[in-house]
Design a protein around this motif. Structure first.
Motif, PDB file in Angstrom:
ATOM      1  N   ALA A  51       0.966  -1.151   0.045  1.00 16.21           N
ATOM      2  CA  ALA A  51      -0.100   0.108  -0.051  1.00 16.21           C
ATOM      3  C   ALA A  51       0.739   1.205  -0.083  1.00 16.21           C
ATOM      4  N   HIS A  52       2.084   1.133   0.347  1.00 15.76           N
ATOM      5  CA  HIS A  52       2.976   2.423   0.671  1.00 15.76           C
ATOM      6  C   HIS A  52       4.340   2.310  -0.087  1.00 15.76           C
ATOM      7  N   GLN A  53       4.812   3.385  -0.103  1.00 12.92           N
ATOM      8  CA  GLN A  53       6.097   3.538  -0.457  1.00 12.92           C
ATOM      9  C   GLN A  53       7.365   3.666   0.478  1.00 12.92           C
ATOM     10  N   PHE A  54       7.916   2.805   1.005  1.00 13.81           N
ATOM     11  CA  PHE A  54       8.831   3.001   2.225  1.00 13.81           C
ATOM     12  C   PHE A  54      10.169   3.222   1.701  1.00 13.81           C
ATOM     13  N   GLN A  55      10.843   4.006   2.714  1.00 13.11           N
ATOM     14  CA  GLN A  55      12.249   4.180   2.469  1.00 13.11           C
ATOM     15  C   GLN A  55      13.028   3.300   3.290  1.00 13.11           C
ATOM     16  N   LEU A  56      12.393   2.807   4.277  1.00 16.99           N
ATOM     17  CA  LEU A  56      13.267   1.925   5.359  1.00 16.99           C
ATOM     18  C   LEU A  56      12.348   0.935   6.085  1.00 16.99           C
ATOM     19  N   ILE A  57      12.867  -0.185   6.479  1.00 15.87           N
ATOM     20  CA  ILE A  57      11.912  -0.947   7.190  1.00 15.87           C
ATOM     21  C   ILE A  57      12.862  -1.624   8.546  1.00 15.87           C
ATOM     22  N   ILE A  58      12.037  -1.509   9.663  1.00 19.10           N
ATOM     23  CA  ILE A  58      12.749  -1.787  10.985  1.00 19.10           C
ATOM     24  C   ILE A  58      11.976  -3.071  11.368  1.00 19.10           C
ATOM     25  N   THR A  59      12.588  -4.166  11.640  1.00 16.80           N
ATOM     26  CA  THR A  59      11.711  -5.438  11.721  1.00 16.80           C
ATOM     27  C   THR A  59      12.483  -6.231  12.839  1.00 16.80           C
ATOM     28  N   ASP A  60      11.554  -6.908  13.744  1.00 12.31           N
ATOM     29  CA  ASP A  60      11.792  -7.907  14.706  1.00 12.31           C
ATOM     30  C   ASP A  60      11.869  -9.125  13.790  1.00 12.31           C
ATOM     31  N   ILE A  61      12.881 -10.081  14.649  1.00 11.15           N
ATOM     32  CA  ILE A  61      12.866 -11.373  14.001  1.00 11.15           C
ATOM     33  C   ILE A  61      11.760 -12.407  14.455  1.00 11.15           C
ATOM     34  N   MET A  62      11.656 -12.482  15.708  1.00  4.69           N
ATOM     35  CA  MET A  62      10.459 -13.277  16.262  1.00  4.69           C
ATOM     36  C   MET A  62       9.109 -12.721  16.025  1.00  4.69           C
ATOM     37  N   LEU A  63       8.313 -13.079  15.106  1.00  7.90           N
ATOM     38  CA  LEU A  63       6.882 -12.694  14.828  1.00  7.90           C
ATOM     39  C   LEU A  63       6.080 -13.429  14.802  1.00  7.90           C
ATOM     40  N   PRO A  64       4.927 -13.255  14.986  1.00  3.87           N
ATOM     41  CA  PRO A  64       3.769 -14.439  14.604  1.00  3.87           C
ATOM     42  C   PRO A  64       3.439 -14.487  12.967  1.00  3.87           C
TER      43      PRO A  64
END
Lengths: 118, 471, 338
Positions: free
Chosen positions: A43-56
């Protein structure tokens, strides 16, 4: 203004990160799991992603793979507990830009975000 | 001609005695189960598992999963097992002479190669053809045993023989485990002080209609069909009331074959799973407990009320009848093998409460019920029915059964309520009212059939049944 | 009037029934009323829980926002602070939610933010609230209170000391962890006082607190390896290994003459992991008198630090199947590597 996607299953941590980033002038969208993240990416145009590793549902590694395959240009920072070395190695092999271990200092997060976005 | 009046009055007194015993048992079960759940909740109020995941101090676990013709789901199941939250475990898949392509699939997917390291057969099993391990480091914890068909107990024994670690966790390969299932189930072993923990079991939940993706439970839903809902109530009663209470008074006789953890060396010492019974899960625990009592070693059996393991129950009556038939035989066989324990004060709670309970209420009850119904039919046929008596008896039995189910629903609500929708609660209550009429007679008949099969094929106890992996 | 006479009539006809029928009807009615009662009870419980979930969600949102404001805004007004305090006073649930949130924030943040959180926590009166719970609360709440205070490192040793000897296992456990987490040095001093064996569970949590919460210097674990409690001794020998305290090897060596097989096993394992290969002759010293668990550990030690010939020369009596398996495995591994 850069748009950042924060993928983190703990709502409180996600909100805090978002709060801090917004204070620094970023636009932030939160996804609480891998699947939500996929939807937001579409849906969007992102310039950066910050993500966790343990996700459902879909863990961070799978998400990173997905991003690398579909949105190759978006840089990724992993923000996760550092108890699974194998996973972290994996993430770097997939080409994430940076790794921040939880517990973390929000100021440091901002510094790293700025560096990656430069 | 039968003396109906005399029979009837004997029957009536026995019935009153029986229902008083059942009712007192019900009250005690509710009471103990309440205490057990309350204590568990209080003791685990701040339990966070992070330290368990980060330490290198956790006892390592060997997961044993026997598989027989599971080709369709096996890869997904193994993948999901590989992602369980635990720091040190190996997964041993035992291919029990499958006739489908399970083994080939495992070999190609996980890039397995032959493993020739030494083995020792602590217990005799059907011939092991080969042992495989993965070439890839990411699947280093996976071991596959390929053996000739010998049944579930035999497959588990082969797994125990090969298990590297001190704790073995026996599971059904088609079960869906929660991510933290191992971390939770190992707790009794970690908290052991003076008493040795020989085994730990958990609550089995029903996965029908739940959303499952990649072998993981994504969303809990109430089963849609009545037959599955009725089994849900049965499981609530058995686990949240029955086993919780038995655990409280240290009288637990069974740990589900679907998910249980054992001290490996004690399993070997006790002789492993018994391949001569279809109730191998119950029989093993009884034998292990007996062994500990005889050796006069203080011990305990742990029980974890959290929902950890989800399984699909049969919605097809043929499959259900096979399952219940097997359960009935397993129960009878186990009781017969350990008949010396019955009413034996030497075994304390086990001898004076647990085994009598299993004898009267699990094994004998369906038979008595069946005879009762036959008798009633005879009375109708000979027009000797006293309807007022009959209806009043029926009312008591009916409401008592409903009360059991409703209480079990209460315990679900009190413990770890999985069905959050108020509508679901009403659906369950409705099912409780229907279950004694529409479902219970069926399972009663299946266990009667089980007993008939057992006796008619009797050639010395036990040997008469070839058990494949009937589900 | 009509109803009364109807009831009377019913009662009379009930009395006229045979005993069994009367018994059955009474029991049936009793069960029926119990069912009705339970159904009401369950449904009301469910509704209450659903309401709490909704309320909780809104508390979570608002409280988290207020904490974020405090942490990340440069200007924070007296008014904001007093709103927060009144908010907390409004509802027990609000306090519970706030406590949880402070915990989550402390678990996830480091640096100056922890100090700010702690300061804020005391300022809005939550610390005092917990002290009150410690003084006169239910034991479950006391366990939680100790846990939160120790995570936030809010010290009140005086209040905590008596809990070290509390008869409730869980309270004692949290008190132990409190003293480790908040210590500036010597975090394991409490071990001297210990009179009951540590469970594995407690050992794991002690290790975790030492690694991730305690900020002082890593203690010298060798100090406690001669403790009178086996579990304490074993724990410390294990910690020497996990924290790579090579300097303690000298103190470990005499423990090889230890009679307690469990302790000896742990010593051998530690020496093996630390790769002290010149300890091998000492490890083998009493081989014949050792139990099979120690012998098994010795085999492992050789397969890591020794060679094939050494293993063959052991001349072990292999009548124990576990031992034999370990021996064959070691042989297999040493052969394939040499």
């Amino acid at each position: 203004m850069s748009k950042v996607l924060v993928v983190e299953d703990n709502e409180m941590v996600a909100n805090a990160v978002a709060f801090k980033l917004q204070r620094e002038g970023y636009e932030v969208i939160i996804a609480l799991d891998g699947r939500e993240a996929q939807k937001e990416l579409a849906a969007h145009q992102f310039q950066l992603i910050i993500t966790d590793i343990m996700l459902p549902y879909m863990n961070g590694i799978e998400l990173i793979e997905f991003v690398k395959n579909n949105y190759e240009s978006i840089p990724i920072i992993v923000l996760s507990v550092a108890n699974q070395e194998k996973m972290i190695m994996n993430a770097f092999q997939l080409g994430v830009k940076d790794f921040i271990a939880k517990p973390f200092n929000p100021n440091e997060l901002i510094l790293r975000v700025k560096r990656v976005l430069q | 001609m039968i003396n109906v009046d005399l029979l009837f009055s004997i029957f009536s007194w026995l019935f009153i005695l029986y229902s008083v015993i059942v009712y007192v048992g019900y009250l005690l079960a509710s009471f103990f189960s309440f205490l057990e759940l309350r204590d568990y909740k209080q003791n685990n109020a701040i339990e966070n598992e992070v330290p368990l995941l980060k330490t290198s101090n956790l006892p390592a676990i060997s997961i044993l999963a026997p598989a027989y013709n599971e080709s369709v789901t096996i890869i997904e199941n193994v993948r999901s097992l590989l992602t369980l939250n635990y720091s040190a475990f190996e997964i041993i898949i035992i291919n029990d002479g499958s006739t489908d392509d399970s083994l080939e699939k495992l070999i190609t997917t996980f890039q397995l190669k032959l493993d020739t390291s030494p083995r020792y057969n602590f217990m005799h099993t059907a011939k092991v053809r080969a042992v495989y391990k993965s070439k890839l480091s990411s699947f280093a914890s996976l071991v596959v045993i390929d053996k000739e068909n010998g049944g579930k107990a035999d497959a588990l024994n082969a797994g125990v023989n090969l298990a590297k670690h001190h704790l073995v966790c026996c599971i059904d390969v088609d079960c869906v485990l929660e991510q933290d299932a191992l971390v939770k189930l190992v707790k009794p072993f970690l908290n052991a002080t003076k008493r040795k923990v020989i085994a730990a079991g958990g609550v089995i939940r029903i996965a029908n209609s739940c959303v499952i993706e990649d072998g993981k439970l994504v969303k809990v839903e109430l089963p849609k069909s009545f037959i599955a809902r009725a089994q849900l109530l049965e499981y609530f009663r058995a686990f949240l009331m029955g086993r919780m209470a038995w655990s409280r008074i240290d009288g637990l006789l069974i740990i589900s074959g679907a998910f249980g953890m054992f001290d490996k060396n004690l399993v070997i010492e006790a002789g492993g799973y018994n391949t001569d019974t279809v109730g191998e899960d119950m029989e093993l625990l009884v034998r292990m407990r007996k062994m500990m009592i005889k050796q006069k070693i203080p011990y305990e059996v742990g029980f974890i009320p959290n929902p950890l393991c989800w399984t699909e129950v049969p919605e097809d009556l043929t499959i259900l009848s096979k399952q219940r038939n097997r359960w009935a035989r397993g129960c009878a066989e186990t009781l017969w093998i350990h008949r010396r324990m019955l009413f034996n004060p030497y075994y304390k709670t086990l001898g004076l409460l647990s085994t009598p309970y299993w004898f009267f209420f699990e094994w004998l009850a369906p038979l008595i019920e069946f005879i009762g119904i036959l008798f009633f039919l005879y009375l109708i046929f000979t027009e000797q029915v006293n309807w007022m008596y009959s209806i009043s008896f029926f009312i008591v039995i009916y409401f008592l059964s409903v009360l059991f189910s409703i209480t079990a629903i209460f315990f679900e609500e009190y413990s770890f309520q999985q069905y959050k929708n108020v509508k679901d609660i009403f659906k369950l209550i409705l099912a409780s009212f229907l279950e004694p009429l529409c479902y219970h007679p069926l399972v009663m008949w299946y266990s009667v059939r089980g007993n008939i099969d057992l006796f008619s094929r009797k050639k010395g106890w036990g040997k008469m049944t070839r058990k494949g992996f009937t589900k | 009037m009509k109803i009364v006479s109807l009831l009377k009539e019913l009662w009379a006809s009930f009395n006229g029934l045979p005993f069994f029928v009367k018994f059955n009807i009474t029991a049936g009615l009793l069960f029926f009323f119990m069912i009705v009662f339970l159904v009401f009870f369950i449904v009301s419980l469910r509704y209450r829980k659903l309401l709490i979930v909704v309320k909780r969600k809104s508390f979570e949102k608002e409280l988290a926002n207020m904490i974020n404001e405090y942490l990340f805004l440069d200007e924070y007004s007296e008014k904001q602070r007093s709103t927060f305090i009144t908010y907390l006073k409004k509802d027990q649930l609000a306090r519970e939610v706030a406590l949880e949130q402070f915990l989550i924030f402390t678990e996830n943040f480091t640096g100056e933010y922890i100090e700010r959180l702690k300061f804020f926590f005391e300022e809005v009166g939550l610390a005092n609230y917990l002290f009150n719970v410690l003084a006169k609360g239910k034991w479950v709440d006391q366990v939680k209170a100790i846990h939160i205070l120790s995570e936030l490192k809010i010290k009140n040793d005086e209040l905590m000391v008596p809990f070290l000897k509390h008869k409730r296992q869980k309270i004692k456990e949290q008190a132990i962890l409190y003293f480790i987490k908040t210590a500036n040095d010597k975090p394991l001093e409490f071990l001297e006082e210990l009179t009951q064996e540590l469970t594995l569970w407690e050992q794991i949590h002690i290790e975790h607190s030492l690694r991730y919460s305690y900020i002082g210097e890593v203690p010298n674990f060798a100090t406690y390896i001669n403790h009178k409690l086996t579990s304490v001794s074993i724990f410390n020998i294990r910690m020497i290994r996990l924290f790579n305290q090579y300097e303690s090897i000298e103190q470990l060596m005499p423990k090889l003459n230890e009679g307690n097989q469990a302790i000896k096993k742990e010593v051998i394992r530690t020496l093996t992991t630390l790769n002290v290969s010149n300890a091998l002759p000492f490890i083998l010293q009493n081989l014949k008198d050792d139990g099979f668990l120690v012998q098994k550990e010795i085999i492992k030690a050789i397969s890591q630090m020794g060679d094939y010939q050494m293993l063959i020369n052991l001349n072990l009596n292999l009548d124990n199947p576990y031992l034999e398996l370990a021996f064959q495995n070691a042989k297999y591994n040493l052969k394939s590597t040499s």
